[in-house]
Design a protein around this motif. Sequence first.
Motif, mmCIF file in Angstrom:
data_model
loop_
_atom_site.group_PDB
_atom_site.id
_atom_site.type_symbol
_atom_site.label_atom_id
_atom_site.label_comp_id
_atom_site.label_asym_id
_atom_site.label_seq_id
_atom_site.Cartn_x
_atom_site.Cartn_y
_atom_site.Cartn_z
ATOM 1 N N SER A 77 -5.639 74.796 56.411
ATOM 2 C CA SER A 77 -5.742 76.050 56.142
ATOM 3 C C SER A 77 -5.800 75.758 54.628
ATOM 4 O O SER A 77 -6.088 76.981 53.953
ATOM 5 N N ALA A 78 -5.431 74.732 53.999
ATOM 6 C CA ALA A 78 -5.654 74.699 52.544
ATOM 7 C C ALA A 78 -5.447 73.012 52.017
ATOM 8 O O ALA A 78 -5.072 72.406 52.719
ATOM 9 N N MET A 79 -6.141 72.895 50.828
ATOM 10 C CA MET A 79 -6.193 71.549 50.046
ATOM 11 C C MET A 79 -6.215 71.702 48.770
ATOM 12 O O MET A 79 -6.768 72.452 48.274
ATOM 13 N N ASN A 80 -5.730 70.816 47.945
ATOM 14 C CA ASN A 80 -5.839 70.643 46.697
ATOM 15 C C ASN A 80 -5.454 69.150 46.221
ATOM 16 O O ASN A 80 -4.925 68.406 46.994
ATOM 17 N N ILE A 81 -5.640 68.865 44.876
ATOM 18 C CA ILE A 81 -5.179 67.630 44.478
ATOM 19 C C ILE A 81 -4.051 67.860 43.486
ATOM 20 O O ILE A 81 -4.143 68.771 42.316
ATOM 21 N N ILE A 82 -2.913 66.982 43.734
ATOM 22 C CA ILE A 82 -1.634 67.236 42.891
ATOM 23 C C ILE A 82 -1.402 65.574 42.371
ATOM 24 O O ILE A 82 -1.237 64.767 43.129
ATOM 25 N N LYS A 83 -1.571 65.271 40.817
ATOM 26 C CA LYS A 83 -1.377 63.959 40.451
ATOM 27 C C LYS A 83 -2.197 62.817 41.118
ATOM 28 O O LYS A 83 -1.286 62.130 41.628
ATOM 29 N N ASP A 84 -3.344 63.097 41.403
ATOM 30 C CA ASP A 84 -4.134 62.213 42.121
ATOM 31 C C ASP A 84 -3.792 61.897 43.497
ATOM 32 O O ASP A 84 -4.155 60.938 44.184
ATOM 33 N N THR A 85 -3.101 63.033 44.200
ATOM 34 C CA THR A 85 -2.952 62.838 45.465
ATOM 35 C C THR A 85 -3.528 64.159 46.112
ATOM 36 O O THR A 85 -3.314 65.133 45.761
ATOM 37 N N ILE A 86 -4.195 63.891 47.174
ATOM 38 C CA ILE A 86 -4.831 64.821 47.978
ATOM 39 C C ILE A 86 -3.941 65.443 48.945
ATOM 40 O O ILE A 86 -3.425 64.615 49.913
ATOM 41 N N VAL A 87 -3.528 66.879 48.795
ATOM 42 C CA VAL A 87 -2.464 67.384 49.806
ATOM 43 C C VAL A 87 -3.379 68.295 50.562
ATOM 44 O O VAL A 87 -3.886 69.334 50.210
ATOM 45 N N VAL A 89 -2.892 71.056 54.070
ATOM 46 C CA VAL A 89 -1.863 71.869 54.921
ATOM 47 C C VAL A 89 -2.512 71.815 56.311
ATOM 48 O O VAL A 89 -3.537 72.591 56.619
ATOM 49 N N ASP A 90 -1.766 71.599 57.296
ATOM 50 C CA ASP A 90 -1.912 71.696 58.679
ATOM 51 C C ASP A 90 -1.050 73.030 59.239
ATOM 52 O O ASP A 90 -0.117 73.123 59.276
ATOM 53 N N TYR A 91 -1.853 74.009 59.419
ATOM 54 C CA TYR A 91 -1.338 75.504 59.750
ATOM 55 C C TYR A 91 -0.594 75.187 60.713
ATOM 56 O O TYR A 91 0.577 75.931 61.007
ATOM 57 N N ASN A 92 -0.958 74.712 61.848
ATOM 58 C CA ASN A 92 -0.348 74.718 63.328
ATOM 59 C C ASN A 92 0.685 73.661 63.300
ATOM 60 O O ASN A 92 1.567 74.108 63.941
ATOM 61 N N SER A 93 0.702 72.593 62.724
ATOM 62 C CA SER A 93 1.742 71.641 62.776
ATOM 63 C C SER A 93 2.750 72.022 61.676
ATOM 64 O O SER A 93 3.677 71.107 61.518
ATOM 65 N N ARG A 145 6.751 79.650 58.066
ATOM 66 C CA ARG A 145 5.688 80.036 56.671
ATOM 67 C C ARG A 145 4.547 79.007 56.752
ATOM 68 O O ARG A 145 4.714 78.005 57.056
ATOM 69 N N THR A 146 3.326 79.514 56.286
ATOM 70 C CA THR A 146 2.254 78.463 56.180
ATOM 71 C C THR A 146 1.691 78.827 54.675
ATOM 72 O O THR A 146 1.018 79.841 54.572
ATOM 73 N N PRO A 147 1.354 78.008 53.770
ATOM 74 C CA PRO A 147 0.462 78.210 52.753
ATOM 75 C C PRO A 147 -0.872 78.591 53.173
ATOM 76 O O PRO A 147 -1.549 77.337 53.653
ATOM 77 N N LEU A 148 -1.744 79.617 52.836
ATOM 78 C CA LEU A 148 -3.140 79.556 53.112
ATOM 79 C C LEU A 148 -3.970 79.175 52.057
ATOM 80 O O LEU A 148 -4.921 78.710 52.096
ATOM 81 N N PHE A 149 -3.294 78.796 50.863
ATOM 82 C CA PHE A 149 -3.896 78.396 49.599
ATOM 83 C C PHE A 149 -2.839 78.055 48.725
ATOM 84 O O PHE A 149 -2.221 78.796 48.682
ATOM 85 N N PHE A 150 -3.254 77.204 47.670
ATOM 86 C CA PHE A 150 -2.393 76.897 46.724
ATOM 87 C C PHE A 150 -2.988 76.172 45.639
ATOM 88 O O PHE A 150 -4.161 75.329 45.663
#
Length: 208
Positions: free
Chosen positions: A118-128, A130-134, A156-161
């Motif tokens: 459901s979502a993805m972004n980069i935080i401090k050279d780490t790709i994060v 989000v798996d909505y179902n798990s 709760r699930t982040p849809l974007f961040f």
Amino acid sequence: TIVLIVLFSACSKQAEKAELNYTVKEIDGIKVYSNKNEPSDKDLKITLNEILTIKVFEDGTEGDRNVSVPMALSADKDKNIYVLDAGSKSVKKFDMTGKFLKSFCRQGTGPGEARRVSAMNIIKDTIVVVDYNSLKTIKFDLEGNHIKDTTFGGNRTPLFFTPFSEKNSLGLVWYEGIEDGEYYVSASLSIIDDKFKEIKVLDTQKKK
């Protein structure tokens, strides 16, 4: 196609001297900005220029390259581009010219795998991712090597961040559950920490 654009803007001296069109208050240690919905410089213009186009599908290429359902997009410090594909539950990496480099993450239930992204972004050279179902985050380095999975639990699930510091992000958090015998869903615009726990809810909408 996915079109990436860059924004160009110029602030005149008049705008710099104009009266502030917003107020700032600190609430519980968090600065809250309130906009008066009045531009400080009504003559300010923003020009959008297309700088790159990445085709989501190219005939004659390997399946790993093509994107079926683009869900999120981010870029690293070297201007490599990452596209989260909800169709294949994977991340596609392209260089700054749009050349495909690799695909990582995949559909599944094991470490480094996702059931529904459901979502993805980069935080401090780490790709994060989000798996909505798990109800978990999946972390990779910039080369696509799996680092770890972390469950955040609850309903709760982040849809974007969008990260704005090393530990905090602005996110849209989706809730669903049972209240007074009725099923409900809600979406909250919130400040969340690196474990995706809500620090402050800025706005929320709820529907049964």
